[in-house]
Design a protein around this motif. Structure first.
Motif, PDB file in Angstrom:
ATOM      1  N   THR A  57       0.516  -1.236  -0.027  1.00  0.00           N
ATOM      2  CA  THR A  57      -0.100  -0.121   0.165  1.00  0.00           C
ATOM      3  C   THR A  57       0.919   1.243  -0.127  1.00  0.00           C
ATOM      4  O   THR A  57       0.420   2.351  -0.386  1.00  0.00           O
ATOM      5  N   ASP A  58       1.969   1.274   0.292  1.00  0.00           N
ATOM      6  CA  ASP A  58       3.136   2.366   0.394  1.00  0.00           C
ATOM      7  C   ASP A  58       3.662   2.753  -0.955  1.00  0.00           C
ATOM      8  O   ASP A  58       4.611   3.600  -1.161  1.00  0.00           O
ATOM      9  N   GLY A  59       3.297   1.818  -1.885  1.00  0.00           N
ATOM     10  CA  GLY A  59       3.868   2.043  -3.219  1.00  0.00           C
ATOM     11  C   GLY A  59       5.159   1.440  -3.502  1.00  0.00           C
ATOM     12  O   GLY A  59       5.582   1.403  -4.513  1.00  0.00           O
ATOM     13  N   ARG A  60       5.327   0.288  -2.740  1.00  0.00           N
ATOM     14  CA  ARG A  60       6.659  -0.269  -3.078  1.00  0.00           C
ATOM     15  C   ARG A  60       6.136  -1.787  -3.215  1.00  0.00           C
ATOM     16  O   ARG A  60       5.030  -2.169  -3.334  1.00  0.00           O
ATOM     17  N   PHE A  61       7.184  -2.545  -4.152  1.00  0.00           N
ATOM     18  CA  PHE A  61       6.834  -3.967  -4.448  1.00  0.00           C
ATOM     19  C   PHE A  61       7.947  -4.676  -4.542  1.00  0.00           C
ATOM     20  O   PHE A  61       9.194  -4.128  -4.494  1.00  0.00           O
ATOM     21  N   GLU A  62       7.931  -6.159  -4.291  1.00  0.00           N
ATOM     22  CA  GLU A  62       9.085  -6.900  -4.689  1.00  0.00           C
ATOM     23  C   GLU A  62       8.294  -8.016  -5.228  1.00  0.00           C
ATOM     24  O   GLU A  62       7.144  -8.240  -5.261  1.00  0.00           O
ATOM     25  N   MET A  63       9.249  -8.611  -6.378  1.00  0.00           N
ATOM     26  CA  MET A  63       8.884  -9.695  -7.314  1.00  0.00           C
ATOM     27  C   MET A  63      10.002 -10.945  -7.176  1.00  0.00           C
ATOM     28  O   MET A  63      11.135 -10.612  -6.972  1.00  0.00           O
ATOM     29  N   SER A  64       9.561 -11.918  -7.347  1.00  0.00           N
ATOM     30  CA  SER A  64      10.502 -13.174  -7.329  1.00  0.00           C
ATOM     31  C   SER A  64       9.956 -14.250  -8.169  1.00  0.00           C
ATOM     32  O   SER A  64       8.722 -14.397  -8.440  1.00  0.00           O
ATOM     33  N   GLY A  89      11.068  -2.268  -5.988  1.00  0.00           N
ATOM     34  CA  GLY A  89      10.743  -0.975  -6.726  1.00  0.00           C
ATOM     35  C   GLY A  89       9.754  -0.255  -6.123  1.00  0.00           C
ATOM     36  O   GLY A  89       9.128  -0.658  -5.146  1.00  0.00           O
ATOM     37  N   THR A  90       8.993   0.720  -7.157  1.00  0.00           N
ATOM     38  CA  THR A  90       7.942   1.297  -6.541  1.00  0.00           C
ATOM     39  C   THR A  90       6.899   1.003  -7.801  1.00  0.00           C
ATOM     40  O   THR A  90       7.277   0.536  -9.080  1.00  0.00           O
ATOM     41  N   TRP A  91       5.746   1.158  -7.396  1.00  0.00           N
ATOM     42  CA  TRP A  91       4.428   0.840  -8.468  1.00  0.00           C
ATOM     43  C   TRP A  91       3.674   2.054  -8.297  1.00  0.00           C
ATOM     44  O   TRP A  91       3.517   2.799  -7.479  1.00  0.00           O
ATOM     45  N   GLU A  92       3.131   2.235  -9.531  1.00  0.00           N
ATOM     46  CA  GLU A  92       2.011   3.224  -9.563  1.00  0.00           C
ATOM     47  C   GLU A  92       0.973   2.999 -10.435  1.00  0.00           C
ATOM     48  O   GLU A  92       1.146   2.313 -11.736  1.00  0.00           O
ATOM     49  N   PRO A  93      -0.317   3.110 -10.256  1.00  0.00           N
ATOM     50  CA  PRO A  93      -1.255   2.908 -11.340  1.00  0.00           C
ATOM     51  C   PRO A  93      -1.459   3.834 -12.522  1.00  0.00           C
ATOM     52  O   PRO A  93      -1.224   5.084 -12.576  1.00  0.00           O
ATOM     53  N   ALA A  94      -1.501   3.350 -13.592  1.00  0.00           N
ATOM     54  CA  ALA A  94      -2.058   4.067 -14.954  1.00  0.00           C
ATOM     55  C   ALA A  94      -3.626   4.140 -15.024  1.00  0.00           C
ATOM     56  O   ALA A  94      -4.107   3.165 -14.848  1.00  0.00           O
ATOM     57  N   ARG A  95      -3.901   5.220 -15.083  1.00  0.00           N
ATOM     58  CA  ARG A  95      -5.328   5.498 -15.138  1.00  0.00           C
ATOM     59  C   ARG A  95      -6.214   5.815 -16.328  1.00  0.00           C
ATOM     60  O   ARG A  95      -5.391   6.496 -16.946  1.00  0.00           O
ATOM     61  N   ASP A  96      -7.264   5.579 -16.232  1.00  0.00           N
ATOM     62  CA  ASP A  96      -8.143   5.966 -17.282  1.00  0.00           C
ATOM     63  C   ASP A  96      -9.547   6.572 -16.808  1.00  0.00           C
ATOM     64  O   ASP A  96     -10.428   5.761 -16.495  1.00  0.00           O
ATOM     65  N   GLY A  97      -9.448   7.996 -16.439  1.00  0.00           N
ATOM     66  CA  GLY A  97     -10.581   8.187 -15.573  1.00  0.00           C
ATOM     67  C   GLY A  97     -10.173   7.879 -14.080  1.00  0.00           C
ATOM     68  O   GLY A  97      -9.287   7.985 -13.557  1.00  0.00           O
ATOM     69  N   ASP A  98     -11.277   7.380 -13.551  1.00  0.00           N
ATOM     70  CA  ASP A  98     -11.255   6.896 -12.264  1.00  0.00           C
ATOM     71  C   ASP A  98     -10.797   5.377 -12.032  1.00  0.00           C
ATOM     72  O   ASP A  98     -10.756   4.757 -11.183  1.00  0.00           O
ATOM     73  N   VAL A 101      -6.142   1.061 -15.211  1.00  0.00           N
ATOM     74  CA  VAL A 101      -5.992   0.230 -16.410  1.00  0.00           C
ATOM     75  C   VAL A 101      -4.740  -0.604 -16.577  1.00  0.00           C
ATOM     76  O   VAL A 101      -4.619  -1.721 -17.348  1.00  0.00           O
ATOM     77  N   SER A 102      -3.819  -0.156 -15.836  1.00  0.00           N
ATOM     78  CA  SER A 102      -2.600  -0.943 -15.886  1.00  0.00           C
ATOM     79  C   SER A 102      -1.820  -0.659 -14.744  1.00  0.00           C
ATOM     80  O   SER A 102      -1.900   0.673 -14.069  1.00  0.00           O
ATOM     81  N   ILE A 103      -0.679  -1.261 -14.410  1.00  0.00           N
ATOM     82  CA  ILE A 103       0.294  -1.010 -13.335  1.00  0.00           C
ATOM     83  C   ILE A 103       1.741  -0.727 -13.639  1.00  0.00           C
ATOM     84  O   ILE A 103       2.160  -1.830 -14.252  1.00  0.00           O
ATOM     85  N   LEU A 104       2.436   0.338 -13.343  1.00  0.00           N
ATOM     86  CA  LEU A 104       3.813   0.480 -13.796  1.00  0.00           C
ATOM     87  C   LEU A 104       4.620   0.089 -12.557  1.00  0.00           C
ATOM     88  O   LEU A 104       4.502   0.414 -11.626  1.00  0.00           O
ATOM     89  N   LEU A 105       5.573  -0.824 -12.773  1.00  0.00           N
ATOM     90  CA  LEU A 105       6.553  -1.284 -12.055  1.00  0.00           C
ATOM     91  C   LEU A 105       7.800  -0.608 -12.395  1.00  0.00           C
ATOM     92  O   LEU A 105       8.428  -0.890 -13.469  1.00  0.00           O
ATOM     93  N   HIS A 106       8.271   0.264 -11.429  1.00  0.00           N
ATOM     94  CA  HIS A 106       9.835   0.924 -11.557  1.00  0.00           C
ATOM     95  C   HIS A 106      10.797  -0.078 -10.708  1.00  0.00           C
ATOM     96  O   HIS A 106      10.733   0.173  -9.393  1.00  0.00           O
ATOM     97  N   VAL A 107      11.329  -0.912 -11.349  1.00  0.00           N
ATOM     98  CA  VAL A 107      12.117  -1.796 -10.829  1.00  0.00           C
ATOM     99  C   VAL A 107      13.741  -1.040 -10.528  1.00  0.00           C
ATOM    100  O   VAL A 107      14.021  -0.545 -11.646  1.00  0.00           O
ATOM    101  N   ASP A 108      13.836  -1.290  -9.255  1.00  0.00           N
ATOM    102  CA  ASP A 108      15.351  -0.548  -8.915  1.00  0.00           C
ATOM    103  C   ASP A 108      16.298  -1.428  -9.298  1.00  0.00           C
ATOM    104  O   ASP A 108      15.953  -2.873  -9.483  1.00  0.00           O
ATOM    105  N   ALA A 109      17.533  -0.826  -9.397  1.00  0.00           N
ATOM    106  CA  ALA A 109      18.815  -1.722  -9.714  1.00  0.00           C
ATOM    107  C   ALA A 109      19.159  -2.600  -8.497  1.00  0.00           C
ATOM    108  O   ALA A 109      18.891  -2.209  -7.311  1.00  0.00           O
ATOM    109  N   GLY A 110      19.086  -3.815  -8.434  1.00  0.00           N
ATOM    110  CA  GLY A 110      19.353  -4.946  -7.463  1.00  0.00           C
ATOM    111  C   GLY A 110      18.716  -6.370  -7.821  1.00  0.00           C
ATOM    112  O   GLY A 110      17.728  -5.971  -8.888  1.00  0.00           O
TER     113      GLY A 110
END
Length: 152
Positions: A57-64, A89-98, A101-110
């Protein structure tokens, strides 16, 4: 003569039905059909062979355990590994109105991304009670590797 005319009409009718059905399938693949509420995004999402993405919920993510084929790299040399990727890294929603429609994952180096940062997109395949997201693996197709939310 009548027999030939009847056959030609029958073949034409079958071909028309086939092409209309095929056109509907292609049109269905051409655009993303779903969106999701922002409140439904945070949580743990899993895929085949142990793939896991945790969106906090704080905008961070982990994937494996994400298959290398699920990620389209912007750099020439893909990261090392056994075919499975990990990162955070961090994630943010991509919106179409309210609607999201997609979620952007900004993957940090590591992790698997030791020298470069990346931005990946998760599209919404299904919303509702059993939502499904997917890694967009090709600019020519809207669908890719699926992950499903657990504990919804």
């Amino acid at each position: 003569m009548q027999s030939w005319s009847f056959r030609r009409k029958a073949v034409t009718a079958v071909a028309a039905v086939f092409l209309l059905g095929l056109g509907g399938c292609i049109a269905g693949l051409a655009e993303q059909p779903e969106s999701i509420e922002r409140a439904g995004i945070a949580g743990t999402w899993t895929g085949d062979a142990g793939a896991r993405v945790e969106l906090h919920t704080d905008g961070r993510f982990e994937m494996s355990g994400i298959p290398r084929s699920a990620i389209t790299f912007s750099f020439i040399d893909p990261p090392p590994g056994d075919g499975k990727l990990s990162g955070s890294g961090t994630w943010e929603p991509a919106r179409d109105g309210d609607k999201v429609v997609s979620i952007l994952l900004h993957v940090d180096a590591g992790g698997s991304f030791s020298a470069n940062t990346e931005t990946q997109e998760l599209g919404v395949a299904e919303s509702g009670e059993n939502p499904v997201l997917y890694f967009s693996t090709s600019p020519d197709e809207w669908y890719g590797f699926e992950i499903r939310k657990i504990g919804t």
